[in-house]
Design a protein around this motif. Structure first.
Motif, short mmCIF file in Angstrom:
data_model
loop_
_atom_site.label_atom_id
_atom_site.label_comp_id
_atom_site.label_asym_id
_atom_site.label_seq_id
_atom_site.Cartn_x
_atom_site.Cartn_y
_atom_site.Cartn_z
N LYS A 1 0.80 -1.22 0.00
CA LYS A 1 0.00 0.00 0.00
C LYS A 1 0.83 1.28 0.00
O LYS A 1 2.00 1.28 0.36
N SER A 2 0.15 2.36 -0.35
CA SER A 2 0.80 3.68 -0.31
C SER A 2 0.75 4.22 1.12
O SER A 2 -0.08 3.80 1.92
N THR B 1 -5.38 0.36 -3.42
CA THR B 1 -5.96 0.68 -4.73
C THR B 1 -4.90 0.74 -5.81
O THR B 1 -5.22 0.77 -6.99
N GLN B 2 -3.66 0.75 -5.42
CA GLN B 2 -2.53 0.84 -6.36
C GLN B 2 -2.64 2.05 -7.28
O GLN B 2 -2.29 2.00 -8.45
N GLU B 3 -3.14 3.16 -6.73
CA GLU B 3 -3.15 4.41 -7.50
C GLU B 3 -1.72 4.90 -7.66
O GLU B 3 -0.90 4.75 -6.75
N ILE B 4 -1.48 5.52 -8.81
CA ILE B 4 -0.13 6.05 -9.05
C ILE B 4 0.21 7.09 -7.98
O ILE B 4 -0.62 7.95 -7.65
N MET C 1 4.91 6.27 -9.64
CA MET C 1 4.89 4.80 -9.69
C MET C 1 3.79 4.24 -8.82
O MET C 1 3.19 4.94 -8.01
N ARG C 2 3.54 2.94 -9.01
CA ARG C 2 2.55 2.26 -8.19
C ARG C 2 3.17 2.04 -6.80
O ARG C 2 4.36 1.78 -6.69
N PRO C 3 2.32 2.07 -5.74
CA PRO C 3 2.84 1.90 -4.39
C PRO C 3 3.65 0.62 -4.21
O PRO C 3 4.70 0.63 -3.57
N ILE C 4 3.17 -0.48 -4.80
CA ILE C 4 3.87 -1.75 -4.59
C ILE C 4 5.29 -1.68 -5.16
O ILE C 4 6.25 -2.13 -4.55
N VAL C 5 5.40 -1.04 -6.33
CA VAL C 5 6.73 -0.90 -6.94
C VAL C 5 7.59 0.01 -6.08
O VAL C 5 8.76 -0.27 -5.81
N TYR C 6 6.97 1.10 -5.63
CA TYR C 6 7.70 2.05 -4.80
C TYR C 6 8.24 1.36 -3.55
O TYR C 6 9.43 1.47 -3.23
#
Lengths: 316, 298
Positions: free
Chosen positions: B37-38, B52-55, B73-78
């Motif tokens: 998550k973010s 929600t994987q919002e940018i 970027m997407r939270p998961i990638v971040y």
């Protein structure tokens, strides 16, 4: 055989390492506990039993013993009871036993330090989910009534839950009233699966005929069968589980170091952490060694209790 | 006898166990969920399990002077890239593997011949040596950490791989376990090997070792799990040198270095460190449970 000297090569390295890494350190600790040695100093003074006197007279060390003992007295009974309960439930299940077993064993395997950090987030008073969940029950009448006891006629506001809803829920790890209990909770969470597996192994060794015999003697209810057969037949397992749990919980360190550092106001200042803080962080190796020796004696007593009972083969 | 299924009872038992399972799994669920998550979703406890994987924008990337569009970027990638960037996670994992494997291999090299001698060779002083092994079983290695630390510091070995490995090279429990196991191996097997002209060294490594595989596997699981998860000893002998840190110690450093509320990357790092053992455990559950309880004397 016998005439060859080959065994020197086989047992020699092991003997050398045992002497160097296990036996010598005990003597080093015993010796240093009577000095004021610090790493980096060229010499040291013999101060006799002064370190031990400090250990048994100063208030901060009294708090240390209290913290360690309270922790053990919280974790051992609860984790043993939960382990036994889970084992009994699982072994009597028709389906799904293996799944629960795997789930409850997961914390035993998982890196405790890492999981402690996750618990710290979960218990965070502002963003943590634990207080979030507790708070969400405050405005649901049924849950509120249940936890405050008001369904039973209690005064809701006088109960722990009711007053926490009014004011706020605890800062679990930052409040000296709750910190040790919270650390103990994580300890229980981690340990009870281990006890469960030991009890499951113990349960398989209870002969099935005994249950039939008990049944013929008129022990019909599950509780009576438990009291007459299961509980006494688990005698050796009880001793093993209790002593192992005590020894393991005496050694608690990871959660304390990562989450409270012995605080607040030394409420979680357990022995192994004290040993680390005095000896390694503050370089007071004399007093650190004295704690080591007292700790060793405690663990030795527990181990000897275990050996004594296991050798007597506690059977009723 | 009690063959009639008591459905109400079964239901009751499952509800109790399920409640327990939820508490047990809660931190694992949170760990995974937070790692996806973010920061804002974590703080507000929103977005379900996966978020929600919002940018989102990576503030640190912008501070470093990059144009905004490169920092989306997407939270998961971040979370996962931040975890690997902020902390040398790969290095920690490699250290962990190196240390645990070295410890296990040396433990076996020391323990196996000793156990063989104690169970199958007759020599003067054998009982004394075995008594010594039993005595050493009483000494909890964690308790003597302080004198060991002093000894290693005196010879200048703190902050080395050697310091992480040496204290664990002797496993009296391993010797005890292997000795008990070898007692059950028939003498005929060894006599036959001797007739074939095998030396004692080859008997240990070519005859006894293969028969001991099941016991060694259990001991290996125990040893690897214990040392992969160990935090206490690395914390004492490694101070500040990130190149030597094992996974738990590295994670602890990550936690204290972390500025503000970097929960996402922190939980991503935690996941990376916890997951390997958990996955192996789920694949070979029975062996793990056997290994850890059989050897659970520590």
């Amino acid at each position: 055989m016998g005439q060859s000297k080959i065994h020197y090569w086989f047992v020699g390295p092991a003997i050398f390492l045992m002497l160097l890494l296990l036996i010598a350190p005990v003597f080093v600790a015993a010796g240093l506990s009577m000095t004021n040695y610090s790493l980096g100093n060229s010499g040291f003074d013999w101060i006799g039993l002064e370190n031990y006197e400090k250990l048994f007279s100063r208030r901060s060390y009294a708090k240390m013993f209290t913290a360690s003992l309270t922790y053990v007295l919280l974790v051992v009974p609860i984790s043993v009871a939960l382990g036994l309960g889970a084992a009994l439930l699982i072994s009597s299940l028709k389906i799904g036993g293996e799944l629960y077993k795997a789930v409850f064993f997961l914390p035993v395997m998982a890196t405790l330090l890492a999981m402690a950090i996750v618990w710290e987030f979960a218990l965070n008073p502002i963003v943590g989910v634990v207080n979030d969940i507790l708070r969400s029950g405050c405005d649901k009448d049924m849950i509120y009534a249940f936890f405050t006891g008001s369904w039973y006629g209690n005064n809701a506001l006088e109960s722990w839950y009711g007053s926490s809803c009014e004011k706020k829920f605890p800062i679990w790890l930052g409040d000296k009233k709750y910190a040790l209990g919270t650390i103990a909770f994580i300890g229980i969470w981690q340990a009870f699966g281990f006890n469960m597996v030991l009890y499951l192994a113990g349960l398989t060794s209870v002969p099935r005929e005994l249950y039939q015999a008990a049944h013929m003697d008129g022990a019909d209810s599950a509780w009576e069968r438990f009291k007459l057969v299961t509980w006494p037949m688990l005698g050796p397992t009880h001793v093993f589980v209790i002593t192992i749990s005590s020894i393991r919980s005496f050694q608690v360190f990871d959660t304390v170091e990562a989450l409270t550092q012995g605080g607040p106001s030394k409420s979680t200042y357990v022995m192994v952490y004290a040993m680390f803080e005095k000896g390694v962080k503050q370089n007071l190796l004399g007093i650190g060694s004295a704690i080591t020796i007292v700790f060793l004696i405690f663990v030795l007593i527990l181990t000897l209790i275990q050996v004594y009972f296991v050798n007597r083969r506690v059977h009723y | 006898m009690y063959s009639q299924t008591n459905w109400l009872g079964e239901f009751f038992k499952h509800s109790l166990l399920l409640a327990g399972a939820i508490v047990v799994l809660l931190p694992f669920y949170l760990m995974l969920s937070y790692s996806f998550k973010s920061p804002s979703e974590i703080e507000a406890n929103k977005g379900g399990f996966f978020g929600t994987q919002e940018i989102m924008t990576d503030n640190r990337c912008i501070k470093a002077g990059n144009p905004e569009e490169e920092c989306l970027m997407r939270p998961i990638v971040y979370n996962y890239t931040a975890a690997f960037k902020e902390a040398p996670l790969v290095r920690y994992m490699l250290n962990g593997i190196f240390v645990t494997v070295s410890i296990f291999v040396i433990q076996v090299i020391i323990a196996l011949p000793c156990a063989y001698a104690l169970s199958k060779l007759r020599f003067w002083g054998r009982n004394v040596v075995f008594g010594m092994v039993i005595f050493c079983l009483l000494i909890p290695v964690h308790a003597i950490a302080l004198p060991l630390y002093i000894m290693l510091a005196k010879v200048g070995l703190t902050n080395t791989y050697a310091a992480l490995i040496i204290p664990w090279t002797i496993s009296v429990f391993g010797i005890f376990l292997m000795r008990q196991f070898f007692m059950t191996v028939p003498d005929d097997l060894i006599d036959a090997a001797r007739m074939d002209g095998m030396g004692e060294f080859s008997i240990v490594w070519q005859v006894m070792l293969p028969t001991a595989i099941p016991a060694l596997l259990a001991f290996g699981i125990f040893s690897v799990v214990a040392h992969w998860n160990d935090y206490y000893w690395p914390r004492i002998v490694v101070t500040g040198n990130k190149d030597l840190m094992t996974p738990p110690l590295g994670l602890r450093m990550f936690k204290s270095d972390m500025d503000g509320n970097e929960y996402g990357p922190m939980m991503a790092a935690t996941t990376v460190i916890v997951l390997p053992l958990v996955i192996i455990f789920l694949l070979a559950q029975r062996r793990f449970i056997e290994g850890i309880t059989m050897t659970g004397m520590k």
